[in-house]
Enzyme design. Sequence first.
Site, short mmCIF file in Angstrom:
data_model
loop_
_atom_site.label_atom_id
_atom_site.label_comp_id
_atom_site.label_asym_id
_atom_site.label_seq_id
_atom_site.Cartn_x
_atom_site.Cartn_y
_atom_site.Cartn_z
N SER A 162 0.82 -1.21 0.00
CA SER A 162 0.00 0.00 0.00
C SER A 162 0.86 1.26 0.00
O SER A 162 1.45 1.57 -1.01
CB SER A 162 -1.04 0.04 1.12
OG SER A 162 -1.97 1.07 0.83
N HIS A 204 3.68 14.46 5.61
CA HIS A 204 3.40 15.84 5.21
C HIS A 204 3.90 16.71 6.35
O HIS A 204 3.49 16.50 7.50
CB HIS A 204 1.90 16.05 4.97
CG HIS A 204 1.31 15.04 4.04
ND1 HIS A 204 1.45 15.13 2.67
CD2 HIS A 204 0.64 13.89 4.28
CE1 HIS A 204 0.85 14.09 2.11
NE2 HIS A 204 0.36 13.32 3.07
N CYS A 250 -1.62 -3.84 3.52
CA CYS A 250 -2.58 -4.91 3.35
C CYS A 250 -1.92 -6.23 3.73
O CYS A 250 -0.73 -6.42 3.51
CB CYS A 250 -3.05 -4.98 1.90
SG CYS A 250 -3.81 -3.47 1.32
#
Length: 134
Positions: free
Chosen positions: A65, A70, A85
């Site tokens: 995934s 940020h 996953c």
Amino acid sequence: MEYSTFGRHVAVDTWGVQFDLLNDAEFLKKEMIEAAEACGATVLGVQAKQFSPQGATVLVLLSESHLSIHTYPERGFAALDCYTCGETVDPQVAIDYLVSVLKPEKTYAKKLVRGTGELQVVEPEIKVAEVVSK
């Protein structure tokens, strides 16, 4: 072959991180690749953006995934998340690695267990990982 829909998604807000660490997209890119490898994930690609006058975003695409950050260096803030996953790759290991590198004064974290029906929200324990620089 049938695949499991089970996944874990760890999201962490970190506060009180040194400005220089959060304002260096290349440094963050290197450390995020290390974090992905530490948890056993397969890195497929990396995108990094250095913003002006400050801030960075780095996204690591994983076979399992993703891992992202940020940053808002002027606030000492970074938002991290890792979703994987399956059962074999633990996103908490990648998050712990990054928290160990960033050394925030405060962390706030949640883990979602996904793909098993209704989302489950879990309070993860952030563990400081031993970071070995290459």
